[in-house]
Write an enzyme that holds these catalytic residues in place. Structure first.
Site, PDB file in Angstrom:
ATOM      1  N   ASN A   7       0.880  -1.172   0.000  1.00 38.52           N
ATOM      2  CA  ASN A   7       0.000   0.000   0.000  1.00 38.52           C
ATOM      3  C   ASN A   7       0.917   1.221   0.000  1.00 38.52           C
ATOM      4  OD1 ASN A   7      -1.785   2.049   0.466  1.00 38.52           O
ATOM      5  ND2 ASN A   7      -2.751   1.112   2.251  1.00 38.52           N
ATOM      6  N   ARG A  98      -2.528  -2.027  -3.636  1.00 36.20           N
ATOM      7  CA  ARG A  98      -3.738  -1.238  -3.432  1.00 36.20           C
ATOM      8  C   ARG A  98      -3.687  -0.059  -4.396  1.00 36.20           C
ATOM      9  NH1 ARG A  98      -5.192   3.263   0.893  1.00 36.20           N
ATOM     10  NH2 ARG A  98      -7.362   3.461   0.324  1.00 36.20           N
ATOM     11  N   ARG A 248     -12.895  15.388   7.740  1.00 40.16           N
ATOM     12  CA  ARG A 248     -13.670  15.769   6.545  1.00 40.16           C
ATOM     13  C   ARG A 248     -15.127  16.006   6.918  1.00 40.16           C
ATOM     14  NH1 ARG A 248     -11.816  10.644   3.600  1.00 40.16           N
ATOM     15  NH2 ARG A 248      -9.661  11.077   3.058  1.00 40.16           N
ATOM     16  N   GLU A 392      -8.422  -5.441   4.768  1.00 41.13           N
ATOM     17  CA  GLU A 392      -8.300  -5.159   3.332  1.00 41.13           C
ATOM     18  C   GLU A 392      -7.105  -5.892   2.731  1.00 41.13           C
ATOM     19  OE1 GLU A 392      -9.265  -0.696   2.720  1.00 41.13           O
ATOM     20  OE2 GLU A 392      -9.040  -1.015   4.865  1.00 41.13           O
TER      21      GLU A 392
END
Ligand code: AMP
Length: 408
Positions: A7, A98, A248, A392
């Site tokens: 990743n 990824r 966010r 993941e």
């Protein structure tokens, strides 16, 4: 088959190393051999860490100039005679990468060849902060590892089953056709992992149930998965839309941006900073984006920490209600990622009112599940509420084995 999962981000490369095979995937007997990270790449003191099965963890702080040196360092650490796990790089059979954005091109993971490589590059404008680093990870490891096959696993791919009614924004249609502006959705590998895990846990075929998957980490998104296919998801053209996140804002009225530009003279860079870095939990609370700190402050009666938690949980409930209807009913609701897996407080708050759709919380079970897989709804609850830790990396390893075996 030994699979390296990479990743590659802007200033770090995370990795995991698995021993797995098609049979191991079916039986759930794959083995994690190692995991680690090279972080603060390009800074004065970069950090390298590795932990291999049965060996003491290794950590060193010294400068690592760039991603090439970082990936070389990972291979060197894996091959170290003292704390590593392989003899040399020839033991790496395949690499899974990824990749954040696959646009509309990639609906599945796939072996990277020249054509795929070019198509991933075409997605750079859609994810200018992520795809270039993911691609760099591929280019460097390809150059270092000779003929080893490489597989790209996309954050967006799982969501490509959405219907136009869910993915088209109500903007001039040209924006979709000419500018590729549409809902893509992210965290797809995590949503796919937990949706698949529901099937395995309850012994159900993937087309036999509807599930809402809530990935609640520093970034947060929720997906409606009906009979194995994503019907809707909360992140959109970028990961900014949807749930309240650590920093966010999630959903807001877009007219706020025009208002700020006109009245406060905020420019694009300023808006980007406010919406992505200074909003969400940290923006509302003024304390932190870390849910643990907010829970502590709320327990000490800090009003803004309480408000941040309330808004965070209310938004989740609202999406769950909408998605239950969008799918024509829901059988499972799954909480995952840092907050979803570890905070019974947030799971409890986010599940308030869900009796309306047939989901009843068993608070004792909820409290007992932090960090563990299990069900926290009552015996008579029509909808099962679950905690499933996401993974993941293991799904990237699985996809890599399957792609390399010519199955995808
Ligand atoms: P992730 O992005 O999946 O690593 O999740 C990070 C988020 O998980 C942060 O907001 C953490 O505060 C939160 N988190 C981790 N452990 C806990 C916990 N025990 N209780 C509440 N939040 C937690």
């Amino acid at each position: 088959m030994k699979v390296l999962v990479l990743n590659s981000g802007s200033s770090s490369v995370k990795f995991q190393f698995y021993d797995t095979s098609l049979e191991a995937i079916k039986g759930g007997s794959e083995k994690q051999l190692a995991k680690g990270i090279v972080e603060k790449i390009g800074e004065k003191t970069s950090i390298r860490k590795i932990e291999c099965n049965g060996k003491p963890p290794y950590k060193k702080e010294d400068p690592i100039a760039d991603h090439t040196q970082a990936i070389r360092t990972i291979i060197d650490m894996l091959s170290d005679s003292e704390y590593g796990i392989i003899k040399d790089k020839t033991e790496i059979d395949a690499v899974g990468h990824r990749v954040v954005h696959g646009g509309e091109t990639f609906t599945h993971s796939c072996l990277i060849d020249e054509k795929v490589y070019d198509k991933i590059k075409e997605c750079i404008p859609l994810a200018p902060l992520h795809n270039p680093h993911n691609i760099k990870g591929y280019e460097i490891s390809r150059d270092l590892l000779g003929k080893t096959p490489h597989v790209a696993v996309f954050d967006t791919a799982f969501h490509q089953t959405m219907a136009p009614s869910a993915f088209i924004y109500a903007l001039p249609y040209d924006y979709y056709e000419k500018k590729r502006i549409r809902r893509y959705g992210f965290h797809g590998t995590s949503h796919r992992f937990v949706a698949r895990r529901v099937g395995r846990l309850f012994n159900l075929a993937k087309d036999a149930f509807n599930v809402i998957t809530a990935h609640l980490g520093n970034g947060a998104s929720i997906a409606a998965v009906a009979k194995g296919k994503v019907v809707d998801t909360s992140m959109g053209f970028t990961p900014l839309e949807g749930l309240v996140m650590g920093t966010r804002c999630g959903d807001i009225d877009p007219a706020i941006l025009m208002y700020l530009q006109e009245n406060d003279g905020v420019n694009v860079a300023g808006l980007n900073k406010v919406l992505n870095k200074q909003s969400g939990l940290i923006g509302i609370s003024g304390i932190s984006n870390d849910m643990r700190e907010l829970e502590k402050a709320a327990a000490e009666n800090n009003a803004r920490a309480k408000l941040a938690i309330d808004i965070f949980c209310y938004r989740i409930r609202k999406y769950i209600g909408a998605y239950a209807v969008a799918m024509g009913g829901v059988d499972f609701i799954v909480f995952t990622a840092g907050i979803g897996e570890n905070s019974h407080i947030i799971r409890g708050e986010a599940s308030k009112g869900l009796e309306a759709i047939g989901a009843k919380v068993d608070e004792a079970k909820n409290k007992s599940l932090n960090g563990k897989e299990g069900v926290f709804s009552t015996e008579d609850s029509k909808v099962k509420l679950c905690v499933i830790p996401t993974n993941e990396e293991i799904l990237i390893a699985h996809d890599t084995v399957e792609a390399v075996s010519g199955l995808l």
